[in-house]
Motif scaffolding. Sequence first.
Motif, mmCIF file in Angstrom:
data_model
loop_
_atom_site.group_PDB
_atom_site.id
_atom_site.type_symbol
_atom_site.label_atom_id
_atom_site.label_comp_id
_atom_site.label_asym_id
_atom_site.label_seq_id
_atom_site.Cartn_x
_atom_site.Cartn_y
_atom_site.Cartn_z
ATOM 1 N N SER A 807 0.833 -1.062 0.027
ATOM 2 C CA SER A 807 0.052 -0.123 -0.042
ATOM 3 C C SER A 807 0.930 1.221 0.062
ATOM 4 O O SER A 807 0.389 2.211 -0.374
ATOM 5 C CB SER A 807 -0.968 -0.080 1.172
ATOM 6 N N GLN A 808 1.999 1.273 0.449
ATOM 7 C CA GLN A 808 3.020 2.327 0.340
ATOM 8 C C GLN A 808 3.631 2.384 -1.056
ATOM 9 O O GLN A 808 3.963 3.625 -1.267
ATOM 10 C CB GLN A 808 4.200 1.948 1.297
ATOM 11 N N HIS A 811 0.055 3.628 -5.807
ATOM 12 C CA HIS A 811 -0.817 4.867 -5.815
ATOM 13 C C HIS A 811 -1.818 4.840 -6.854
ATOM 14 O O HIS A 811 -1.380 4.462 -7.981
ATOM 15 C CB HIS A 811 0.305 6.322 -5.791
ATOM 16 N N THR A 813 -4.867 7.113 -9.075
ATOM 17 C CA THR A 813 -5.323 8.451 -9.333
ATOM 18 C C THR A 813 -6.384 8.189 -10.514
ATOM 19 O O THR A 813 -6.305 7.230 -11.130
ATOM 20 C CB THR A 813 -4.330 9.235 -9.513
ATOM 21 N N SER A 823 1.337 11.161 -2.274
ATOM 22 C CA SER A 823 0.178 11.545 -1.442
ATOM 23 C C SER A 823 -0.868 10.622 -2.123
ATOM 24 O O SER A 823 -2.055 10.775 -1.379
ATOM 25 C CB SER A 823 0.307 13.085 -1.580
ATOM 26 N N ASP A 824 -0.962 10.357 -3.126
ATOM 27 C CA ASP A 824 -1.999 9.584 -3.556
ATOM 28 C C ASP A 824 -2.096 8.113 -2.988
ATOM 29 O O ASP A 824 -1.309 7.387 -2.390
ATOM 30 C CB ASP A 824 -1.915 9.381 -5.251
ATOM 31 N N PRO A 825 -3.419 7.764 -2.609
ATOM 32 C CA PRO A 825 -3.856 6.656 -1.774
ATOM 33 C C PRO A 825 -3.643 5.496 -2.569
ATOM 34 O O PRO A 825 -3.827 5.589 -3.675
ATOM 35 C CB PRO A 825 -5.053 6.854 -1.296
ATOM 36 N N ALA A 826 -3.664 4.215 -2.095
ATOM 37 C CA ALA A 826 -3.613 2.971 -2.631
ATOM 38 C C ALA A 826 -4.998 2.475 -3.012
ATOM 39 O O ALA A 826 -4.965 1.793 -4.002
ATOM 40 C CB ALA A 826 -3.015 1.922 -1.707
#
Lengths: 1138, 219
Positions: A807-808, A811, A813, A823-826
């Motif tokens: 998850s790190q 990303h 979008t 900064s974008d989430p998984a």
Amino acid sequence: MPYTAMSREPPRPSSFLAMAGSQWELPPELCCRPMAFVALTGLDVTYNAVHRAIWDAFCANRRADRVPISFKVLPGDHEYPKCRTKRTSYEWYIPKGILKTGWMNKHLNLVPALVVLFYELDWDDPQWKEKQSECATKVEIVRTSLQGRNTKVAVVLIQKKTPLPPGEDLVASERASSLCNACDLSGKSLFVLPHTDHLVGYIIRLENAFYEHAQTYYYTEIRRVKSHKEFLNKTTHQLLFVRHQFKIAFFSELKQDTQNALKYYRTAYSLVHELRAHETNMLEIKTMAGFINYKICRLCFQHNTPLDAIAQFRKHIDLCKKKIGSAELAFEHTAWMSKQFQSFGELFDEAIKLGLTAIQTQNPGFYYQQAACYSQDRKLMAQQLCQAGAICPAPDPLDTPTRGLEFYGQRPWRQGHQSIDPPDAEKERTGILALQIKERDVPHSELIIALLSNAVAQFKKYKCPRMKSHLMVQMGEEYYHAKDYTKALKLLDYVMCDYRTERWWGLLTAILTTAVRCAYLMANIKDYMTYCMELLGRASTLKEEQKSRIEKNLFNVLKNEVPDPEPECEPSGASAAAALWKDCMALSGSEFSIEVQDYVPFIQCKARFLAPSFHVDQLIRLQVLLRVDCPHPVSFNKLSVSLSNQVYNQWCVLESSGQDKICLSPGETSCFSFNFVAKTQDVGKKIEMTGIELMLGSGRWVFLSWRGAGGDAASAHEALQASRLSRPRGHGTEAWQEGDWDSLTMQHSTMIISRIPKISVQLSHQPPALNNEMYCITLTVQSQEEGVARDVRLTAGLKPGQDANLSQATHVTLNGAQVCDASDPALLPDIPLGDLNPGDKVERCVYVRCVSTGPRVFLFHVAYSINTSVDGQEINCNCHKDETVTIETVEPFDVSAKFVSTKFEPLERVVVDVPFVLMTDLLSSSPWPLLLHSSSLQLVTMTTCVPQPQSQLEQVVLQTGECASECFCLQCPPSADGNGTVATGQYVISWKRESSSPDTPLVNTSVPLPHILLENVPLYIHAELPSFGRVRETLPVRYHIENRTALVQEVEMAVEPSDAFMFSGLKQVRLHILPGAEQQLLYNYYPLMAGYQSLPQLNISLPRCPATHTHTLRRFLPQRIFVKPQGRQLDDAFIAAA
Amino acid sequence: MEKRKENGGEEWNEKEERRRRKRRKRRRAKVAVWGPEPLVKAVLQGQEAGQKDLITGDPAHYLLGSTRGHVTASDRQEDNMAVCIAVIAKENYPLYIRSVPMQNELKFHYTVHTSLDVVEEKISAAGKAMADQRELYLGLLYPTEDYKVYGYVTNSKVKFVIVVDSSNTSLRDNEIRSMFRKLHNSFTDVMCNPFYNPGDPVQSKAFDSMVSGMMVQAS
């Protein structure tokens, strides 16, 4: 005898046993442990504190290590039992019985082995003479009272002073001997008891001395009894043989000689069975045999030989079993047998308490059980033999003038009579009648129950649960006979469940039959109905006509009418019960429910949901199947199912309308179906059946209730058997229709799951994903619904529950225009997609950037809500569809870099301020063509020789496996400090997929370049020469020699001759070069041969700097040169012309 | 003639039993065993390895040999004198109970049921030590005043219980053993019946008549 269900332990009224069985009770003097009897006289324990202390020291806190003596304080003038004159001849003597009833007590408590006279007298008493004669008188009184007995007399002087050691006190020894003379005592029988601090110590020594005297006394008694033997003859004195052996044994016991006692008891036992037995003396023989047997068993247990005890007891029982005696008093025999077993059981139990280990198959329980068994026989015989209504003859033949018997086991009306026939037939008749009347009053049931409860306690201890249950059944039955129906029911009800779980239907039926009688006689409606229902059920082994009768009774109760009495109930009880029932019926209207799950009731119930799960837009269907096992049809008023969510209960009720009841036919399965619509908020929840209730009755209402989905105590096993028999056939939903009730399985819960979505979700993408790129996944949602799918929402991204690091490194979008960052989430939740009309399609691109390689699972979850109707009911359902896809991420290319010299020779170290070349190779490993937009170097310490070089890879397209290489000429500035490692910098490549659209952002991939080792040289030499030579044409070569040190360097240089060249210039030279300065040497080489030729070698040496020699410097110089052959002039002209 | 055969079987079984014991001793010394014995062993101990007994028929039929002729019927008059015979399922419920008629049938049910306490105890005691070598015959379970109760457990934990009148002193251990063996063989036949569902009450006529043969004939 209160029986509490709480303790689950039947009561043990042992005190009651002792009371009711008094006639058969063993005398206490037989059961006690015989101890030497010593009488203490001359002690005033009431008023004299000193005497009191002495007495206390004798009798208080006697521990096991003290000698076994029983002490008694008697007054000095106590009258001991008179000794009858000893017989000198037995010639004309005919014994009247075996053993007198008072004999044991006499020797235990009345005739002492030793009489001790306590007398306060000090050796230096001023009135010695008077006191001595008073003492002598007291001794004489005791002696007179004991006339004819062998009892010893001893004197203890209580003195205030501590005596001197023997022999030192002359006065004492003189006075002692005079006292002995005066009292006619031996010196061994005179003791001194100083009343000082060590009283207990003195007392212990005294009692040891007393014990020796007592031993001697009993020894002489044994001798005395033995001496009678020679006078006896076997014809008339048979009884005396037994009596004497018994007495010897008893005296041996008093003497604590248990081994010999056992021996003599055994002899006595065999002698007692040699006696001529006939009806008149049978009881006496058995009584004595019982006594002796008791003693033998007791001693065997005491000697820790329990097997001997058991063997003796078995022998005893085998010998006596058949000695019934008078048929009219047969109950006496069984009472006696019962007592034999009981007392052996008690002996056994006592031995266990003292440390003996018993086992499952040999424990006191068996003896108590057998005792109870004989007591039951006794009761039966008493009922047969003792007619009610007989009146007791007067005077009572059982009364004796002395209120007791002279000999053990004789008849009160003919004591001492030893001939075969009774002396008086009439007396005999009334005597027997009196005994029968007395027996009638014996509370047999209570005796039996007490024995059974003793046995139960034992069997519980020795892991015999079934034996325990059996005995509890017997107890229950006995309570029933004793008309204590409450206790009977409690016990029977308790054990019933054991028999039910073990499926012993025959036994269960028998217990139920008794229980139903109890319930009837108590007019206990609920229990009565419960038992009737089970007796009608399939577990009952009753005959059909009995079942019909019970069913009729049951229906009577349901109609609020009095049932017929149970057969085998005694008439008086039945009529009392009928009255009770009438009272109950008067208080009608009471409803009650019976929990039938743990029984095997006559109505079987199995319920099931038709599927283990239902969609929320489906009707939830459940069935209740009922089957009756009784002979006649049964009708009911109401059937209801309760569910875990009570909202649905209203749909699951079936009620008969008006007078029409719903009828169940025997042996047929009736099926009742219920349907209902689930609430949308219950999606994802389980609905369970919590119970089923069936209402029966017309005047009185009874609810049969089952927990869960029905079934009963027997159904689980039946289902198992059925499953073994039948081959598996799917889920078996329709199995019951084939008539196989047993194989019908219950389904007590169902799951409500969401509606099946009618949309399609498609994903299109080009795997694998390349590391760091913006990977585009195109999602197409198309509605196949008939209505509008409202509020469609998409959740897209990495499926939760994978490796946390992913998850790190992932990303997601929706914006494909720029490269996303950390900064974008998984996972992007709930992206609204609007409403979808039927057949409409919506498309979304989701960009994923993976910054590490490896597989990932991505989830695309589309949720929406829609209105639909179930069974005419409009509901709003939420539906969702999940798509998952696994995407592998790979590296797009591999980059390698290496450093070479300007001669393209691999470099290990780079010389400061000398140009070198960096070469990079970029190998595509992507399955898709890559477009390289540009590349650049980001240098740290190096400088490029060419200012701002243009990338050589610009707009290159690489197919899979193709390689793109680049060269950069670099130089390391001198400022860097000497030797060591230096970072080079990074190589940055901008790229994207060739197939991607032009506005797709570029991906910049930076590759760190390897570090390099630096090196400083004192002297740098480089040559300036053309790129090729020509045979026999001048080839000018200029060598530049730079001094890079801060010292003046002296350089020696020489050129070696070469075959390929002639040359002009300095052949050998020595020169000085100033710091930082440069010298130039010019040579004109003249090649002689064509082809690659080695240049003449330069030998350079620095005398100041021996570390730097020719070899290290030579690497800067070109080694060879290509020499072209000499062209023809003509050709040249021709060429020039051309 | 049929009776003779059976008696012959008894005698043979008894002899075989003695031989078997000797052999068992010998086997401990790892000596190879020859003869029909291993087959008997297979029938007696190895059967019911699975759900059902696999060996069919009475081994005595094909193993009897010549010893049959030596026994006369008069030798065995007191044979087969049980007062109650029961087959108990693994789960301790009765599969078959037959007792002498005329007597209190219920009492025998209770006797058989209570004897299961001892059977359970014996199985669990033996089970820990050596489950494989456990002898099927459990011997005298417990004595009551009136009856002797004997037990036998097959490898599939089906129990046989035989109740004998305690006045009947003619029955020795060997006779009881052979009764159990007959019972076991007959029960094996029942289990082999494809129409019999293991766990159901035994209703086989052949089994019933075999049991009748072992019971005291009601006079």
